[in-house]
Design a protein around this motif. Structure first.
Motif, mmCIF file in Angstrom:
data_model
loop_
_atom_site.group_PDB
_atom_site.id
_atom_site.type_symbol
_atom_site.label_atom_id
_atom_site.label_comp_id
_atom_site.label_asym_id
_atom_site.label_seq_id
_atom_site.Cartn_x
_atom_site.Cartn_y
_atom_site.Cartn_z
ATOM 1 N N TYR A 51 0.833 -1.198 0.000
ATOM 2 C CA TYR A 51 0.000 0.000 0.000
ATOM 3 C C TYR A 51 0.868 1.249 0.000
ATOM 4 O O TYR A 51 2.075 1.208 0.290
ATOM 5 N N ASP A 52 0.225 2.360 -0.334
ATOM 6 C CA ASP A 52 0.864 3.665 -0.354
ATOM 7 C C ASP A 52 1.032 4.140 1.085
ATOM 8 O O ASP A 52 0.058 4.402 1.781
ATOM 9 N N ARG A 53 2.283 4.261 1.523
ATOM 10 C CA ARG A 53 2.550 4.640 2.912
ATOM 11 C C ARG A 53 2.097 6.074 3.218
ATOM 12 O O ARG A 53 1.999 6.465 4.388
ATOM 13 N N ASP A 54 1.816 6.849 2.175
ATOM 14 C CA ASP A 54 1.356 8.218 2.364
ATOM 15 C C ASP A 54 -0.164 8.317 2.439
ATOM 16 O O ASP A 54 -0.720 9.424 2.486
ATOM 17 N N GLY A 55 -0.851 7.163 2.417
ATOM 18 C CA GLY A 55 -2.301 7.153 2.590
ATOM 19 C C GLY A 55 -3.101 7.272 1.314
ATOM 20 O O GLY A 55 -4.302 7.504 1.376
ATOM 21 N N GLY A 56 -2.462 7.112 0.156
ATOM 22 C CA GLY A 56 -3.167 7.185 -1.115
ATOM 23 C C GLY A 56 -4.134 6.030 -1.309
ATOM 24 O O GLY A 56 -4.204 5.110 -0.487
ATOM 25 N N PRO A 57 -4.887 6.027 -2.414
ATOM 26 C CA PRO A 57 -5.938 5.027 -2.608
ATOM 27 C C PRO A 57 -5.438 3.638 -2.985
ATOM 28 O O PRO A 57 -6.214 2.688 -2.970
ATOM 29 N N GLU A 58 -4.159 3.496 -3.329
ATOM 30 C CA GLU A 58 -3.644 2.196 -3.742
ATOM 31 C C GLU A 58 -3.284 1.341 -2.524
ATOM 32 O O GLU A 58 -2.332 1.635 -1.799
ATOM 33 N N ALA A 59 -4.041 0.274 -2.307
ATOM 34 C CA ALA A 59 -3.802 -0.636 -1.183
ATOM 35 C C ALA A 59 -4.407 -1.988 -1.520
ATOM 36 O O ALA A 59 -5.590 -2.072 -1.863
ATOM 37 N N TYR A 60 -3.596 -3.042 -1.422
ATOM 38 C CA TYR A 60 -4.032 -4.365 -1.875
ATOM 39 C C TYR A 60 -3.536 -5.452 -0.925
ATOM 40 O O TYR A 60 -2.607 -5.253 -0.141
ATOM 41 N N SER A 61 -4.168 -6.615 -1.037
ATOM 42 C CA SER A 61 -3.758 -7.783 -0.262
ATOM 43 C C SER A 61 -3.979 -9.028 -1.104
ATOM 44 O O SER A 61 -4.842 -9.052 -1.989
ATOM 45 N N GLY A 62 -3.194 -10.067 -0.822
ATOM 46 C CA GLY A 62 -3.365 -11.322 -1.536
ATOM 47 C C GLY A 62 -2.411 -12.380 -1.010
ATOM 48 O O GLY A 62 -1.551 -12.102 -0.163
ATOM 49 N N PHE A 63 -2.569 -13.598 -1.514
ATOM 50 C CA PHE A 63 -1.681 -14.704 -1.163
ATOM 51 C C PHE A 63 -0.727 -14.942 -2.332
ATOM 52 O O PHE A 63 -1.108 -14.785 -3.493
ATOM 53 N N ALA A 64 0.512 -15.335 -2.014
ATOM 54 C CA ALA A 64 1.506 -15.456 -3.077
ATOM 55 C C ALA A 64 2.505 -16.562 -2.794
ATOM 56 O O ALA A 64 2.850 -16.835 -1.639
ATOM 57 N N SER A 65 2.968 -17.196 -3.858
ATOM 58 C CA SER A 65 4.120 -18.084 -3.778
ATOM 59 C C SER A 65 5.376 -17.221 -3.787
ATOM 60 O O SER A 65 5.408 -16.161 -4.413
ATOM 61 N N VAL A 66 6.420 -17.685 -3.092
ATOM 62 C CA VAL A 66 7.605 -16.856 -2.877
ATOM 63 C C VAL A 66 8.823 -17.472 -3.552
ATOM 64 O O VAL A 66 9.082 -18.676 -3.429
ATOM 65 N N SER A 67 9.573 -16.646 -4.245
ATOM 66 C CA SER A 67 10.872 -17.022 -4.791
ATOM 67 C C SER A 67 11.923 -16.125 -4.151
ATOM 68 O O SER A 67 11.784 -14.902 -4.131
ATOM 69 N N TRP A 68 12.982 -16.731 -3.604
ATOM 70 C CA TRP A 68 14.036 -16.019 -2.880
ATOM 71 C C TRP A 68 15.335 -16.182 -3.662
ATOM 72 O O TRP A 68 15.855 -17.280 -3.792
ATOM 73 N N GLU A 69 15.850 -15.076 -4.236
ATOM 74 C CA GLU A 69 16.989 -15.152 -5.143
ATOM 75 C C GLU A 69 18.109 -14.202 -4.707
ATOM 76 O O GLU A 69 18.091 -13.016 -5.034
ATOM 77 N N PRO A 70 19.110 -14.699 -3.946
ATOM 78 C CA PRO A 70 20.240 -13.855 -3.560
ATOM 79 C C PRO A 70 20.999 -13.353 -4.796
ATOM 80 O O PRO A 70 21.189 -14.092 -5.763
ATOM 81 N N GLU A 71 21.414 -12.093 -4.745
ATOM 82 C CA GLU A 71 22.088 -11.482 -5.885
ATOM 83 C C GLU A 71 23.569 -11.848 -5.971
ATOM 84 O O GLU A 71 24.159 -11.817 -7.052
ATOM 85 N N GLY A 72 24.190 -12.162 -4.842
ATOM 86 C CA GLY A 72 25.639 -12.400 -4.859
ATOM 87 C C GLY A 72 26.386 -11.113 -5.167
ATOM 88 O O GLY A 72 25.880 -10.017 -4.945
ATOM 89 N N GLY A 73 27.595 -11.229 -5.683
ATOM 90 C CA GLY A 73 28.331 -10.031 -6.064
ATOM 91 C C GLY A 73 29.797 -10.090 -5.718
ATOM 92 O O GLY A 73 30.321 -11.116 -5.255
ATOM 93 N N GLU A 74 30.473 -8.958 -5.932
ATOM 94 C CA GLU A 74 31.894 -8.845 -5.667
ATOM 95 C C GLU A 74 32.135 -8.491 -4.199
ATOM 96 O O GLU A 74 31.204 -8.253 -3.434
ATOM 97 N N ALA A 75 33.411 -8.423 -3.841
ATOM 98 C CA ALA A 75 33.770 -8.142 -2.454
ATOM 99 C C ALA A 75 33.248 -6.793 -1.982
ATOM 100 O O ALA A 75 32.950 -6.603 -0.797
ATOM 101 N N LYS A 76 33.121 -5.835 -2.895
ATOM 102 C CA LYS A 76 32.681 -4.488 -2.529
ATOM 103 C C LYS A 76 31.158 -4.355 -2.436
ATOM 104 O O LYS A 76 30.651 -3.339 -1.965
ATOM 105 N N ASP A 77 30.421 -5.364 -2.906
ATOM 106 C CA ASP A 77 28.965 -5.252 -3.019
ATOM 107 C C ASP A 77 28.257 -5.541 -1.701
ATOM 108 O O ASP A 77 28.762 -6.280 -0.842
#
Length: 240
Positions: free
Chosen positions: A192-218
């Protein structure tokens, strides 16, 4: 219980009408008619017993009563109309307006836990279109929408508490759900819009968790993909 009206969001509309608003109250699923400023609302839909979506008709400038039937249940001066001006200053909204929560309780007794340290968030609704052209269209193609599917994709920064040294509880709830099947792997989320706007939704979802990895500086970042299971429900904005 009886029909009651406790509020309307947003509470302002242009005199030209055509804007969507959300009425809160009780027994709204039994409402048979809505008027605003004495003008009948053509498009209204009870999303639940406590939430209704209406499209404002054109109206006169000023505060107008919102009335529900049966019973003439009234919110006095509930919606304020103002005349639109062509030279009104427009300001941009920000992508970071979105807030994401995950239910770590039950459907009956939800415990909404915020997902913190969000770096990016993208919401999407895909429509399946089927060709329904026929011989009578004079060579012009036509399509009909037959299905819709919602999804969210967010990139989070993996941060730990300064004292607890634990990862964010909201992120952890989604990470754990990504390794499960069935209902345990299909959490309820809301965004939802944290500023209180009209956009606000709810639902159920399957989850995919994808670590980005990266270089030593990331920094340690993860892309979380939420694939909607069934309908995306319009809700009253929790930030209001």
């Amino acid at each position: 219980m009886a029909i009651a009206i406790t509020g309307i969001t947003p509470a302002t509309a242009p005199t030209t009408g055509g804007t969507n608003h959300y009425i809160t109250g009780t027994d709204l699923n039994t409402v048979t008619g809505v008027t605003i400023g004495g003008t009948a609302v053509i498009a209204f839909e009870a999303l639940s017993a406590t939430l209704m979506r209406v499209t404002a008709p054109a109206g006169s400038a000023g505060a107008q009563n919102v009335v529900l039937a049966p019973g003439s249940v009234t919110l006095s001066g509930g919606l304020t109309y103002s005349a639109p001006t062509g030279d009104e200053q427009l300001v941009s909204t920000l992508a970071r307006k979105w807030k994401l929560d995950v239910n770590t309780g039950t459907v009956g007794s939800p415990v909404w836990t915020p997902v913190r340290a969000i770096g990016e968030l993208k919401t999407q609704v895909e429509s399946n279109m089927e060709d329904d052209s026929d011989y009578d269209s004079d060579g012009w193609a036509s399509e009909s929408k037959t299905q819709m599917k919602w999804s969210l994709e967010t990139k989070v920064l993996r941060k730990i508490g300064v004292t607890s040294e634990n990862y964010d509880p909201g992120q952890e709830a989604l990470r754990l759900a990504a390794d499960k099947f069935g209902s345990a792997g299909t959490p309820q989320v809301r965004w939802y819009d944290r500023d209180g706007g009209p956009e606000a939704y709810s639902g159920f979802a399957s989850v995919s968790w994808e670590p980005e990895g990266g270089e030593a500086k990331d920094l340690d970042t993860v892309t979380i993909k939420l694939s909607g299971q069934g309908k995306r429900t319009v809700i009253t904005n929790p930030a209001v």
